[in-house]
Enzyme design. Structure first.
Site, PDB file in Angstrom:
ATOM      1  N   GLU A 218      -7.970   3.908  12.469  1.00 30.85           N
ATOM      2  CA  GLU A 218      -6.721   3.518  13.393  1.00 30.85           C
ATOM      3  C   GLU A 218      -6.262   4.785  14.375  1.00 30.85           C
ATOM      4  OE1 GLU A 218      -4.082   3.710   9.345  1.00 30.85           O
ATOM      5  OE2 GLU A 218      -2.795   3.938  11.371  1.00 30.85           O
TER       6      GLU A 218
ATOM      7  N   ASP B 115       0.914  -1.118  -0.040  1.00 29.31           N
ATOM      8  CA  ASP B 115       0.095  -0.189   0.102  1.00 29.31           C
ATOM      9  C   ASP B 115       0.780   1.140   0.037  1.00 29.31           C
ATOM     10  OD1 ASP B 115       0.003  -1.028   3.197  1.00 29.31           O
ATOM     11  OD2 ASP B 115      -0.174   1.032   3.066  1.00 29.31           O
TER      12      ASP B 115
ATOM     13  N   ASP C 135      -9.691   2.992   6.348  1.00 33.07           N
ATOM     14  CA  ASP C 135      -8.448   2.822   7.333  1.00 33.07           C
ATOM     15  C   ASP C 135      -8.764   3.627   8.665  1.00 33.07           C
ATOM     16  OD1 ASP C 135      -4.963   3.693   6.991  1.00 33.07           O
ATOM     17  OD2 ASP C 135      -6.019   3.175   8.698  1.00 33.07           O
TER      18      ASP C 135
END
Length: 672
Positions: free
Chosen positions: A116, A16, A114
């Site tokens: 986090e 990524d 995503d």
């Protein structure tokens, strides 16, 4: 962190990347990853950061995304969530608008959320406190935000997003919530023993195991073999009952009237409701098909077994003029009050409509389906603003309503002499327009209207003259065929005339064309032109040749016809306009006895059957002949031109004598 070369000995390698793997110089971002090199190291999939919050887009995203795919990688996009900045739905919409879509094409990974550690924890940015590690949100609020994002992505793309997180953050910030097991998991843990699992997932789909090699960006592994990765990219949810059940509460189609029925083509299933149905397949996901004109049109095509296949979105309203649409695997169905409900199947016609802006462009909504079976394998679809026409030889072209389309219709559309269009309508710098066809073009401007210019010698000659920017300007008629097989086409500033013997010649408006018209055009003694107009002669003259002679013009002499015959031959022998006679000042005049003459600036040429054509130059001998009555006087016709003697004297013979001149005696008649 020191680079590492370790990687798991199983699965499929992936990476990524984000803007950190790009460079900014001279006002532009550029991708710096050697994707071919990554492929050669075994990397087979890539995720690229597309967006963050609702305020940031990766300016290198398009390059990174397409470059990864160009070497053969399966690629996808991820969104970095800032959940205390705006709603989950808002950020999902922003993500989809800026690269976060999905299609069942086998090369697109599902979109990723995503979620986090807060990279801005404890910071105040532009006066906004960014919160703590968990964005200063309670666990229940975080769960609701993730659900809002996930449900919106499912609605917009047909795929639940894969969730990227860590077990530690998930436990701390969601209260170890276990209700997202239907979303694939991408878990991060930088070790070599395997990742700890967040609550709710028995297994992970992707493991991010390193941020320092062996690959560019972050290194990842797919938890399966390559065929399973391809299936993951291609198919959505795999449990039809669960998928249909997850969509039903918000579908607004009433209560169920059947259970889930399987066994459809491509492993699909459906469930009927009072107000429609929900249809599912592994490739398309679960979609709502409400009762109404779009569902009726889909039914008419054969539902999922027809050319459209399964729906890939729900029905979307709010289009211009009250329209709505639903996308399918094989195209779309579009409906509006004015145009009705129409099928737009995938293919060149739909692609061309898309390039015009779909219903918001100049064509508007379709008013028919696609009709095939035209000459040479063609097809078309009508729209409010025109049509799109396609054939293997001509490609797919837009035919907008207006004078050019009307003129094409008058020729018989694709079955007429022009055939299929090969371009769209092109607007010229002066406001005129044209559209090219297989066998010519149609040209329009405000002054002349739309005219057909068929391929052939006349169009070739017009092209050689510079088309509409040349001296002829725009055509004012189409090509007209004459009774003898010749053809002409009129233009703003003249015409082009063709026949088999002479080819295509330009006849510009002006004195020469006017004189030719006065002689009867091609049916008169001159016949067809054999050249264009040639200028630059002595004293500003010009001429044009014809089958039967020429027309010659100069400011001093006017415009005169010079017919083929003995008089023209005699003038040619003197050097035409560059000789002593200069330009003609009359045409050929026939006398009562059958003789003929033509006057010139400096004399005349006189002919009869007995004497032939003779030059009579202005001067004392011609003046004396005039005084005697020209050819009707006692001398009759000249039989020679003027002859100069060794002593400077001159004479000219006539049928019945001569005229003799010298400086001392003047011109005197000497009869036989």
């Amino acid at each position: 962190m020191a680079p590492t070369s370790w990687q798991p000995g199983w699965g499929v390698s992936g990476v990524d990347v984000s803007a950190y793997q790009a460079a900014y110089a001279n006002g532009q971002w550029s991708d710096t990853t050697d994707w071919g090199g990554q492929w050669n190291q075994g990397v087979r999939f890539a995720y690229v950061k597309a967006t963050e919050g609702n305020y940031y887009t990766n300016q290198a995203f398009s390059q990174q995304y397409s470059n990864a795919q160009s070497v053969g990688m399966i690629r996808g996009a991820y969104h970095f969530a800032i959940p205390n900045w705006s709603s989950g739905a808002n950020q999902a919409q922003y993500f989809v608008q800026n690269g976060g879509g999905w299609s069942a094409d086998g090369i697109t990974m599902p979109p990723v959320l995503d979620i986090e550690y807060n990279p801005y924890a404890g910071q105040t940015i532009n006066g906004v406190y960014m919160g703590d590690t968990c964005y200063s949100m309670a666990g229940s609020a975080m769960v609701n935000w993730i659900a809002d994002f996930s449900n919106t992505m499912l609605s917009l793309t047909g795929r639940r997003p894969m969730i990227y997180t860590t077990a530690d953050w998930w436990s701390s910030c969601t209260g170890n919530y276990g209700g997202f097991g239907n979303n694939p998991l991408w878990v991060a843990a930088y070790n070599q023993s395997g990742p700890p699992m967040p609550a709710g997932w028995p297994a992970f789909s992707v493991w991010q195991y390193s941020s320092s090699g062996p690959f560019v960006g972050d290194s990842n592994v797919w938890n399966g073999d390559y065929p399973s990765l391809q299936r993951f990219a291609t198919y959505g949810d795999t449990n039809p009952s669960a998928a249909i059940g997850s969509v039903a509460p918000g579908a607004n189609i009433g209560s169920q009237t059947t259970g889930v029925v399987g066994g459809l083509v491509n492993s699909g299933a459906y469930q009927n409701f009072q107000g429609g149905a929900i249809i599912w397949s592994p490739a398309s996901g679960a979609r709502v098909s409400p009762n109404g004109p779009i569902r009726s049109a889909w039914q008419a095509t054969g539902f999922e077994g027809g050319l459209l296949g399964y729906p890939t979105t729900g029905v979307t309203g709010g289009l211009v003029n009250g329209g709505s649409y639903q996308n399918f695997q094989g195209g779309a169905i579009i409906s509006s009050p004015a145009s009705g409900t129409r099928v737009s199947p995938n293919g060149p016609i739909r692609s061309a409509w898309q390039t015009t802006g779909f219903e918001g462009g100049p064509l508007g909504y379709p008013t028919s389906g696609v009709t095939s079976g035209l000459v040479n394998g063609g097809s078309f679809q009508n729209f409010q603003g025109g049509a799109i026409i396609s054939s293997p030889a001509s490609g797919t072209q837009v035919s907008l309503n207006g004078p050019i389309r009307t003129a094409w219709q008058a020729t018989g559309f694709e079955g007429g002499p022009l055939g299929y269009p090969t371009t769209g309508v092109v607007t010229l710098s002066d406001g005129g327009q044209y559209q090219n066809f297989q066998n010519g073009a149609i040209i329009w401007n405000k002054a002349t209207g739309a005219q057909v210019s068929l391929s052939g010698p006349i169009r070739t000659a017009w092209q050689a003259s510079g088309f509409q920017t040349g001296p002829l300007g725009y055509p004012t008629t189409g090509v007209v065929t004459l009774s003898d097989g010749g053809q002409y086409q009129n233009f703003q500033n003249g015409a082009i005339i063709w026949n088999k013997a002479t080819g295509a010649q330009v006849s510009l408006n002006g004195p020469i064309r006017t004189a030719w018209q006065a002689s009867g055009f091609q049916t008169g003694p001159l016949g067809y032109p054999t050249s264009g107009v040639t200028s630059g002669l002595v004293n500003g003259g010009s001429f044009q040749n014809f089958q039967g002679g020429a027309i010659i013009s100069s400011p001093a002499s006017g415009t005169q016809v010079s017919l083929n015959g003995p008089i023209r031959t005699a003038w040619q022998a003197t050097g035409f306009e560059g000789g002593p006679l200069g330009y003609p000042t009359t045409g050929v005049v026939t006398l009562s006895d059958g003789g003929q003459y033509q006057n010139f600036q400096n004399g005349a040429i006189i002919w009869n059957k007995a004497t032939g054509a003779q030059v009579s130059l202005n001067g004392p001998i011609r003046t004396a002949w005039q005084a005697s009555g020209f050819q009707t006087g006692p001398l009759g016709y000249p039989t020679t031109g003027v002859v100069t003697l060794s002593d400077g004297g001159q004479y000219q013979n006539f049928q019945n004598g001569a005229i003799i001149w010298n400086k001392a005696t003047g011109a005197q008649v000497s009869l036989n």
